[in-house]
Structures are given as structure tokens and as C-alpha cells.
Design a protein around this motif. Sequence first.
Motif, short mmCIF file in Angstrom:
data_model
loop_
_atom_site.label_atom_id
_atom_site.label_comp_id
_atom_site.label_asym_id
_atom_site.label_seq_id
_atom_site.Cartn_x
_atom_site.Cartn_y
_atom_site.Cartn_z
N LYS A 1 0.80 -1.22 0.00
CA LYS A 1 0.00 0.00 0.00
C LYS A 1 0.84 1.28 0.00
O LYS A 1 0.40 2.30 -0.52
N ALA A 2 2.05 1.23 0.53
CA ALA A 2 2.89 2.44 0.58
C ALA A 2 3.51 2.79 -0.78
O ALA A 2 4.05 3.88 -0.93
N PHE A 3 3.40 1.89 -1.74
CA PHE A 3 4.10 2.09 -3.01
C PHE A 3 3.17 2.15 -4.22
O PHE A 3 3.60 1.91 -5.34
N THR A 4 1.93 2.47 -4.02
CA THR A 4 0.98 2.56 -5.14
C THR A 4 1.33 3.76 -6.00
O THR A 4 1.91 4.72 -5.51
N PRO A 5 1.00 3.75 -7.26
CA PRO A 5 0.28 2.72 -8.03
C PRO A 5 1.20 1.62 -8.55
O PRO A 5 2.40 1.83 -8.75
N TRP A 6 0.62 0.45 -8.79
CA TRP A 6 1.33 -0.70 -9.32
C TRP A 6 0.83 -1.00 -10.73
O TRP A 6 -0.34 -0.80 -11.04
N GLU A 7 1.73 -1.48 -11.56
CA GLU A 7 1.34 -1.92 -12.90
C GLU A 7 1.97 -3.28 -13.17
O GLU A 7 3.02 -3.62 -12.60
N LEU A 8 1.32 -4.05 -14.01
CA LEU A 8 1.81 -5.39 -14.32
C LEU A 8 3.10 -5.30 -15.11
O LEU A 8 3.17 -4.60 -16.13
N PHE A 9 4.12 -6.01 -14.67
CA PHE A 9 5.40 -6.06 -15.36
C PHE A 9 5.57 -7.39 -16.09
O PHE A 9 6.06 -7.44 -17.20
N HIS A 10 5.16 -8.50 -15.44
CA HIS A 10 5.31 -9.83 -16.02
C HIS A 10 4.30 -10.77 -15.35
O HIS A 10 4.01 -10.61 -14.17
N ARG B 1 15.90 -13.70 -8.64
CA ARG B 1 16.16 -12.29 -8.95
C ARG B 1 17.16 -12.16 -10.09
O ARG B 1 17.02 -11.31 -10.96
N ARG B 2 18.19 -13.03 -10.10
CA ARG B 2 19.14 -13.04 -11.22
C ARG B 2 18.44 -13.40 -12.51
O ARG B 2 18.67 -12.79 -13.56
N TRP B 3 17.54 -14.42 -12.47
CA TRP B 3 16.81 -14.83 -13.67
C TRP B 3 15.95 -13.67 -14.18
O TRP B 3 15.90 -13.41 -15.37
N ARG B 4 15.27 -13.00 -13.24
CA ARG B 4 14.43 -11.87 -13.63
C ARG B 4 15.27 -10.78 -14.28
O ARG B 4 14.88 -10.20 -15.30
N ASP C 1 18.23 -11.13 -15.86
CA ASP C 1 18.76 -11.60 -17.13
C ASP C 1 17.69 -11.75 -18.21
O ASP C 1 17.95 -11.50 -19.39
N ASN C 2 16.50 -12.18 -17.83
CA ASN C 2 15.47 -12.49 -18.81
C ASN C 2 14.39 -11.43 -18.98
O ASN C 2 13.72 -11.40 -20.01
N LEU C 3 14.21 -10.60 -17.98
CA LEU C 3 13.14 -9.59 -18.05
C LEU C 3 13.67 -8.17 -18.04
O LEU C 3 12.92 -7.23 -18.16
N GLY C 4 14.97 -8.03 -17.86
CA GLY C 4 15.56 -6.70 -17.86
C GLY C 4 15.24 -5.87 -16.64
O GLY C 4 15.16 -4.66 -16.68
N MET C 5 15.03 -6.54 -15.52
CA MET C 5 14.67 -5.83 -14.29
C MET C 5 15.92 -5.25 -13.70
O MET C 5 16.58 -5.56 -12.90
#
Length: 80
Positions: A39-48, A71-74, A76-80
Amino acid sequence: MFVVYILYSPKFDRFYVGMSSSFKDRLKSHNSGQVKSTKAFTPWELFHSEDYPTRIEARFREKYFKTSAGRRWRKDNLGM
């Protein structure tokens, strides 16, 4: 059907990993401040998102995303 999802808060540059059988309702609850951890970090949007037929498979993937290897996979594969 269960969905494992990664949300992104552009305002705070934060990510959140979760799982739900009703993703649209869950995203609404995240953005309306009903979820204590987001709740402290709204708004949220779908990333994956990824769909799984069983709760067990979805929970396994959600837990993986929250590990250091996940987190490493995310990154490497999602550009996070």
C-alpha cells in the motif's frame, strides 16, 4: 488457473512478486491500498505474468522468483 505476477511501481522503482487465482481482483486490491506490504508504493502496474494450472506449481515459481537465483533470472530475462 493461477497467475504468478510481478508488479512494478514506477513512482518508487520497486517490484513485487505475488500469486493469485483472480489476478484482476488482486491487482485492484494492491492499488487500492488493501494489501499491507504494497500500500505504501501505489500505483502498481503489471510487469510480467505466468499462468499455471495448479496452486502448487504457481507457489513454487513465486518462491523461486523471491530467491537470489530468481532475482538473477528476472534481471537476465526480463531486464529488471
